[in-house]
Design a protein around this motif. Structure first.
Motif, PDB file in Angstrom:
ATOM      1  N   LEU A  22      78.258  52.507  65.316  1.00  0.00           N
ATOM      2  CA  LEU A  22      79.149  52.477  66.471  1.00  0.00           C
ATOM      3  C   LEU A  22      80.430  51.795  66.119  1.00  0.00           C
ATOM      4  CD1 LEU A  22      76.567  51.388  69.092  1.00  0.00           C
ATOM      5  CD2 LEU A  22      77.432  53.665  68.653  1.00  0.00           C
ATOM      6  N   LEU A  23      81.466  52.239  66.714  1.00  0.00           N
ATOM      7  CA  LEU A  23      82.748  51.558  66.560  1.00  0.00           C
ATOM      8  C   LEU A  23      83.183  51.093  67.917  1.00  0.00           C
ATOM      9  CD1 LEU A  23      85.189  53.428  64.257  1.00  0.00           C
ATOM     10  CD2 LEU A  23      84.252  51.154  64.038  1.00  0.00           C
ATOM     11  N   VAL A  24      83.245  49.823  68.120  1.00  0.00           N
ATOM     12  CA  VAL A  24      83.742  49.336  69.392  1.00  0.00           C
ATOM     13  C   VAL A  24      84.802  48.306  69.131  1.00  0.00           C
ATOM     14  CG1 VAL A  24      81.560  49.677  70.568  1.00  0.00           C
ATOM     15  CG2 VAL A  24      82.073  47.469  69.553  1.00  0.00           C
ATOM     16  N   SER A  25      85.501  47.942  70.154  1.00  0.00           N
ATOM     17  CA  SER A  25      86.502  46.918  69.979  1.00  0.00           C
ATOM     18  C   SER A  25      85.929  45.617  70.466  1.00  0.00           C
ATOM     19  CB  SER A  25      87.701  47.273  70.806  1.00  0.00           C
ATOM     20  OG  SER A  25      87.262  47.340  72.118  1.00  0.00           O
ATOM     21  N   SER A  28      87.091  38.745  73.755  1.00  0.00           N
ATOM     22  CA  SER A  28      86.936  37.383  73.288  1.00  0.00           C
ATOM     23  C   SER A  28      85.607  36.806  73.723  1.00  0.00           C
ATOM     24  CB  SER A  28      88.062  36.536  73.826  1.00  0.00           C
ATOM     25  OG  SER A  28      87.964  36.534  75.212  1.00  0.00           O
ATOM     26  N   SER A  29      85.174  35.844  72.974  1.00  0.00           N
ATOM     27  CA  SER A  29      83.959  35.136  73.340  1.00  0.00           C
ATOM     28  C   SER A  29      84.285  33.672  73.229  1.00  0.00           C
ATOM     29  CB  SER A  29      82.855  35.489  72.380  1.00  0.00           C
ATOM     30  OG  SER A  29      83.189  35.022  71.117  1.00  0.00           O
ATOM     31  N   PHE A  30      83.479  32.835  73.857  1.00  0.00           N
ATOM     32  CA  PHE A  30      83.809  31.419  73.730  1.00  0.00           C
ATOM     33  C   PHE A  30      83.409  30.944  72.361  1.00  0.00           C
ATOM     34  CE2 PHE A  30      79.951  32.088  76.124  1.00  0.00           C
ATOM     35  CZ  PHE A  30      79.001  31.428  75.370  1.00  0.00           C
ATOM     36  N   ARG A 185      76.244  39.788  73.030  1.00  0.00           N
ATOM     37  CA  ARG A 185      77.143  40.627  72.232  1.00  0.00           C
ATOM     38  C   ARG A 185      76.370  41.587  71.336  1.00  0.00           C
ATOM     39  NH1 ARG A 185      81.834  38.144  68.541  1.00  0.00           N
ATOM     40  NH2 ARG A 185      82.822  37.950  70.568  1.00  0.00           N
ATOM     41  N   VAL A 186      76.835  42.807  71.308  1.00  0.00           N
ATOM     42  CA  VAL A 186      76.208  43.809  70.426  1.00  0.00           C
ATOM     43  C   VAL A 186      76.747  43.588  69.010  1.00  0.00           C
ATOM     44  CG1 VAL A 186      75.871  46.271  70.003  1.00  0.00           C
ATOM     45  CG2 VAL A 186      76.233  45.450  72.336  1.00  0.00           C
ATOM     46  N   GLY A 187      75.862  43.286  68.080  1.00  0.00           N
ATOM     47  CA  GLY A 187      76.289  43.111  66.692  1.00  0.00           C
ATOM     48  C   GLY A 187      75.999  44.374  65.906  1.00  0.00           C
ATOM     49  N   LYS A 217      85.757  39.367  62.574  1.00  0.00           N
ATOM     50  CA  LYS A 217      85.682  38.582  61.329  1.00  0.00           C
ATOM     51  C   LYS A 217      84.262  38.618  60.739  1.00  0.00           C
ATOM     52  CE  LYS A 217      86.978  34.817  63.405  1.00  0.00           C
ATOM     53  NZ  LYS A 217      87.139  35.391  64.743  1.00  0.00           N
ATOM     54  N   THR A 218      83.271  38.379  61.606  1.00  0.00           N
ATOM     55  CA  THR A 218      81.892  38.331  61.106  1.00  0.00           C
ATOM     56  C   THR A 218      81.494  39.688  60.541  1.00  0.00           C
ATOM     57  OG1 THR A 218      81.461  36.758  62.860  1.00  0.00           O
ATOM     58  CG2 THR A 218      79.542  37.690  61.766  1.00  0.00           C
ATOM     59  N   THR A 219      81.871  40.730  61.261  1.00  0.00           N
ATOM     60  CA  THR A 219      81.529  42.087  60.811  1.00  0.00           C
ATOM     61  C   THR A 219      82.159  42.355  59.440  1.00  0.00           C
ATOM     62  OG1 THR A 219      81.601  42.689  63.139  1.00  0.00           O
ATOM     63  CG2 THR A 219      81.547  44.496  61.561  1.00  0.00           C
ATOM     64  N   LEU A 220      83.389  41.869  59.262  1.00  0.00           N
ATOM     65  CA  LEU A 220      84.103  42.082  57.998  1.00  0.00           C
ATOM     66  C   LEU A 220      83.407  41.346  56.858  1.00  0.00           C
ATOM     67  CD1 LEU A 220      86.823  43.056  56.587  1.00  0.00           C
ATOM     68  CD2 LEU A 220      87.655  40.764  57.036  1.00  0.00           C
ATOM     69  N   ALA A 314      87.946  31.530  59.682  1.00  0.00           N
ATOM     70  CA  ALA A 314      88.348  30.422  60.556  1.00  0.00           C
ATOM     71  C   ALA A 314      89.027  31.034  61.774  1.00  0.00           C
ATOM     72  CB  ALA A 314      89.290  29.496  59.814  1.00  0.00           C
ATOM     73  N   HIS A 315      88.848  30.372  62.909  1.00  0.00           N
ATOM     74  CA  HIS A 315      89.513  30.851  64.120  1.00  0.00           C
ATOM     75  C   HIS A 315      90.993  30.519  64.056  1.00  0.00           C
ATOM     76  CE1 HIS A 315      85.621  31.106  66.577  1.00  0.00           C
ATOM     77  NE2 HIS A 315      86.157  32.308  66.545  1.00  0.00           N
ATOM     78  N   GLY A 316      91.824  31.430  64.471  1.00  0.00           N
ATOM     79  CA  GLY A 316      93.267  31.209  64.471  1.00  0.00           C
ATOM     80  C   GLY A 316      93.940  32.551  64.575  1.00  0.00           C
TER      81      GLY A 316
HETATM   82  N1  LIG Z   1      85.682  47.489  62.330  1.00  0.00           N
HETATM   83  C1  LIG Z   1      85.083  47.491  63.530  1.00  0.00           C
HETATM   84  N2  LIG Z   1      85.014  48.610  64.238  1.00  0.00           N
HETATM   85  C2  LIG Z   1      84.418  48.630  65.428  1.00  0.00           C
HETATM   86  N3  LIG Z   1      83.829  47.580  66.003  1.00  0.00           N
HETATM   87  C3  LIG Z   1      83.850  46.434  65.373  1.00  0.00           C
HETATM   88  C4  LIG Z   1      84.483  46.317  64.105  1.00  0.00           C
HETATM   89  N4  LIG Z   1      84.385  45.041  63.699  1.00  0.00           N
HETATM   90  C5  LIG Z   1      83.714  44.392  64.675  1.00  0.00           C
HETATM   91  N5  LIG Z   1      83.379  45.214  65.670  1.00  0.00           N
HETATM   92  C6  LIG Z   1      82.665  44.856  66.916  1.00  0.00           C
HETATM   93  O1  LIG Z   1      83.444  43.878  67.618  1.00  0.00           O
HETATM   94  C7  LIG Z   1      82.616  42.874  68.169  1.00  0.00           C
HETATM   95  C8  LIG Z   1      83.056  41.516  67.654  1.00  0.00           C
HETATM   96  O2  LIG Z   1      82.904  41.479  66.251  1.00  0.00           O
HETATM   97  P1  LIG Z   1      82.579  40.136  65.447  1.00  0.00           P
HETATM   98  O3  LIG Z   1      81.410  39.432  66.045  1.00  0.00           O
HETATM   99  O4  LIG Z   1      82.536  40.498  64.023  1.00  0.00           O
HETATM  100  O5  LIG Z   1      83.907  39.307  65.778  1.00  0.00           O
HETATM  101  P2  LIG Z   1      84.295  37.833  65.344  1.00  0.00           P
HETATM  102  O6  LIG Z   1      85.736  37.846  65.031  1.00  0.00           O
HETATM  103  O7  LIG Z   1      83.381  37.326  64.282  1.00  0.00           O
HETATM  104  O8  LIG Z   1      84.028  37.047  66.694  1.00  0.00           O
HETATM  105  P3  LIG Z   1      83.754  35.477  66.895  1.00  0.00           P
HETATM  106  O9  LIG Z   1      84.904  34.759  66.325  1.00  0.00           O
HETATM  107  O10 LIG Z   1      83.655  35.375  68.393  1.00  0.00           O
HETATM  108  O11 LIG Z   1      82.463  35.196  66.203  1.00  0.00           O
HETATM  109  C9  LIG Z   1      81.186  43.220  67.791  1.00  0.00           C
HETATM  110  O12 LIG Z   1      80.576  43.871  68.876  1.00  0.00           O
HETATM  111  C10 LIG Z   1      81.338  44.167  66.613  1.00  0.00           C
HETATM  112  O13 LIG Z   1      80.272  45.099  66.574  1.00  0.00           O
END
Ligand SMILES: Nc1ncnc2c1ncn2[C@@H]1O[C@H](COP(=O)(O)OP(=O)(O)OP(=O)(O)O)[C@@H](O)[C@H]1O
Length: 678
Positions: A22-25, A28-30, A185-187, A217-220, A314-316
């Motif tokens: 899935l590709l989602v956007s 923000s989360s706390f 949150r859907v990971g 970031k985490t997904t990356l 890192a957050h920023g």
């Molecule tokens: N390249 C992408 N394409 C589509 N969806 C994505 C992509 N990267 C992340 N997502 C989705 O966006 C949401 C947030 O992603 P993620 O948890 O990686 O963000 P994060 O920057 O680590 O957030 P946080 O700082 O809150 O931990 C998740 O539901 C993830 O599945």
């Protein structure tokens, strides 16, 4: 419970499911809380929220490892309980049946980002297209109880997960520590999400990933871990503080490939686990999500010093946010204020107290995640930090991922645009380049309007140089009598042209992108000789005087302007090469630096013509003298004026022979004349 699971399965079966990732956007989360107290009391009756007690630190029982299959780009199917649920189904089991039915009917269900359930409020689903009320019925304690019963124990950062999945469930508690709200949150493991920075990952340098919450970031870094472990067979260890990278449960999610994962019993111990990872498990790469405290920043620096490739988040929003964060500053080398002496301050044209970088940054480069499809790369973090501290614009490469990188359904257009504009708004100092190109480059943090500055025709041409000494360029301009026409500047945003050596262009092709962004012509010198520099100066001035100003159509500056010697097309004879070398040495060692004329050795008229061309390319004048059988050229330290080149024997004066250094042709002898009056 069984009835709910079955119903969820039926609901989803009725959807037109595709096995793709899935590709989602994001939304923000706390941010992760860092409470020193790791024990959170369980809510007492009479309103208990049931949580299965799972001691994550005890040795796991004899249950067999779950069969979780991950096919890059095709999503994950976990065979949990033999039911063959995919991870979205597992997620949907969190919500009560009535909500699940509604959600299942939503056309964007496969792009679901988060479900928010707050006691006494309507449940909300977050989609790339925006928030959506799942049901008019308010969330009650039973709903929360149901969701909590499906997840593991909440750790001291109030986060939990679902075994064998990447989902993240975060709790909000009341003052009595009862759970009264949930953000689920859907990971997902998204294959191809790291393609944008593959070269940096493969380059082996340490990478700092910066971004606001929820940007991906985490997904990356999950995908980076997989890429390095599976494709490059590196020993990768993930320090997984909230089990977000490798998922919940003791067997990591297949989305991290062969990378190993170390869990962290308590968020406050993250820095210890980071050091433990290096000391005990011989990693080549360490991946760490959310470096947020000074201790973690210090641990990161220790890891980097031990020669381990570090990839951390890192957050920023930009590097500036990290520089301004006292806890994280050390990641970029730290900052100190230095007081300069009066002379030094005057020389540098700065105030007496300036900010300087304290030491080398922990990371080689940094990536600012702007959105799921765009990032900004700081190739040399050191240089970026220095530029920011000096109040200059750092060089930033803007990269856009192409849809072919991500093997999945694409992000909805609307979301992409919204996210870009949100971030552009946040950073009102930074120009966001929304070019369609796959890879474009900008200079970041440019003050709005400065880029648009055009130059009055009478002002000097402002040249930004890459690997060409400012002093060399100015000396050439001075010799040419053009010192007031050229200004070498160090703020590219204000430049009219770029002058670079071709070796630098090969090493750093992104310079072209910077030039393109600012619509600047790039003059490339093949060899750092004065002849080429002279020619470059002439061409830059010519372009400027022909009315070119930046911001005009890009067409005129699409290609580099290569400066080459005016070498003859045919192969020159040895004698001709000697004669030309004699000219070069005479000009570069005597005429220009010493301001003295030089009389050359006698040559035949054809070779003298070649010599004359070369002299003129330096913008210098020459005189021909001697008889027809014995003619020679005298190079004058004067600016070229066609009338000066004439045949005269009368002006020959006393001669003084000297030997010049040569490149290959031993002992070229030239004659030197004192400066002749005009
Ligand atoms: N390249 C992408 N394409 C589509 N969806 C994505 C992509 N990267 C992340 N997502 C989705 O966006 C949401 C947030 O992603 P993620 O948890 O990686 O963000 P994060 O920057 O680590 O957030 P946080 O700082 O809150 O931990 C998740 O539901 C993830 O599945």
């Amino acid at each position: 419970m069984e009835t709910l699971s079955f119903a969820s399965f039926c609901c989803l079966n009725s959807l037109n499911r595709t096995p793709s990732t899935l590709l989602v956007s994001s939304s923000s989360s706390f941010p992760r809380s860092r409470k020193p107290n790791s024990s959170i009391p369980t809510p007492p009756s009479p309103q208990p929220i049931r949580r299965p007690h799972v001691d994550r630190w005890s040795i796991p029982g004899p249950t067999s490892a779950p069969a979780v299959s991950y096919v890059p780009g095709r999503g994950q199917r976990s065979n949990v309980g033999g039911r063959g649920l995919d991870e979205l189904e597992l997620f949907l089991e969190l919500v009560p049946l009535r909500m699940r039915r509604e959600l299942a009917q939503h056309e964007e269900v496969r792009s679901l980002i988060e479900v928010v359930m707050d006691l006494g409020r309507k449940p909300i689903a977050r989609f790339p297209s925006g928030d959506w009320i799942i049901s008019q019925k308010l969330v009650d304690l039973l709903d929360l109880e149901h969701a909590v019963s499906k997840v593991g124990e909440f750790s001291d950062d109030n986060r939990s997960g679902i075994n064998h999945s990447l989902h993240r469930i975060s709790a909000i508690r009341n003052r009595k520590m009862h759970i009264i709200g949930l953000t689920c949150r859907v990971g997902r493991a998204i294959s191809g999400s790291a393609e944008m920075i593959r070269d940096l990952v493969e380059g082996g340098g340490s990478i700092l990933v910066i971004g606001p919450p929820g940007v991906g970031k985490t997904t990356l870094i999950r995908e980076i871990a997989r890429m390095l472990a599976d494709e490059h067979l590196k020993r990768v260890v993930i320090v997984d503080t909230s089990n977000e990278i490798g998922g919940d449960g003791d067997v990591p999610h297949s989305g991290i490939g062969r990378a190993r994962r170390m869990q962290v019993p308590n968020v406050d111990l993250q820095h210890n686990v980071m050091i433990e990872a290096v000391e005990n498990h011989m990693p080549e790469v360490i991946i760490i999500d959310e470096i947020g405290t000074e201790l973690e920043a210090m641990a990161a620096s220790t890891i980097a010093q031990r020669g381990v490739q570090l990839v951390g988040t890192a957050h920023g929003v930009t590097i500036e946010s990290i520089i301004k964060n006292p806890c994280l500053q050390s990641l970029v080398g730290g900052v100190e204020s230095v007081t300069l002496g009066d002379d030094e301050a005057r020389k540098r044209k700065v105030q007496k107290t300036i900010l300087e970088r304290k030491g080398p940054p922990t990371f080689t480069c940094a990536v600012e995640i702007v959105s799921k499809t765009q990032c900004r790369v700081h190739h040399k973090l050191e240089a970026t930090v220095d530029a920011i501290l000096a109040g200059k614009s750092p060089l930033v490469e803007v990269r856009n991922s192409s849809s072919k990188d991500i093997d999945s359904s694409s992000l909805p257009e609307k979301y992409k645009k919204e996210e870009l504009s949100i971030i552009a708004e946040k950073e009102n100092n930074t120009e966001i380049h929304t070019s369609e190109d796959e890879s474009d480059y900008i200079v970041g943090n440019t003050k709005k309007g400065s880029r648009k500055a055009t130059v009055a025709r009478s002002s000097p041409v402002r040249v930004y140089t890459y690997k060409i000494l400012e002093v060399d360029l100015l000396q050439v301009a001075q010799v040419m009598g053009l010192e007031t026409d050229i200004d070498v500047i160090d703020d590219i945003a204000l430049a009219d042209a770029i002058l670079a050596s071709s070796s630098e262009m090969k090493l750093n092709p992104w310079i072209r992108g910077v030039a393109k962004y600012y619509k600047l012509p790039v003059f490339v010198i093949k060899e750092n000789t004065m002849a080429q520099m002279v020619k470059a100066v002439r061409m830059i001035l010519k372009m400027h005087s022909s009315g070119y100003v930046k911001n005009e159509s890009l067409n005129s500056v699409e290609r580099d302007i290569e400066i080459e010697d005016d070498a003859p097309k045919r192969k020159p004879s040895l004698e001709e090469m000697d004669a030309l070398e004699e000219v070069r040495l005479a000009i570069e060692y005597i005429v220009i630096p010493g301001g003295e004329p030089v009389e050359l050795l006698p040559r035949c008229s054809e070779i003298i013509a070649r010599q004359l061309e070369l002299v003129e390319s330096y913008q210098l004048a020459a005189e021909k003298s001697g008889t027809e059988l014995n003619s020679r050229l005298q190079i004058l330290p004067q600016k070229l004026n066609k009338r000066t080149v004439k045949c005269t024997a009368s002006r020959r004066s006393k001669q003084q022979g000297i030997n010049l250094p040569t490149s290959g042709n031993a002992g070229v002898s030239v004659s030197r004349l004192p400066l002749l009056p005009e």
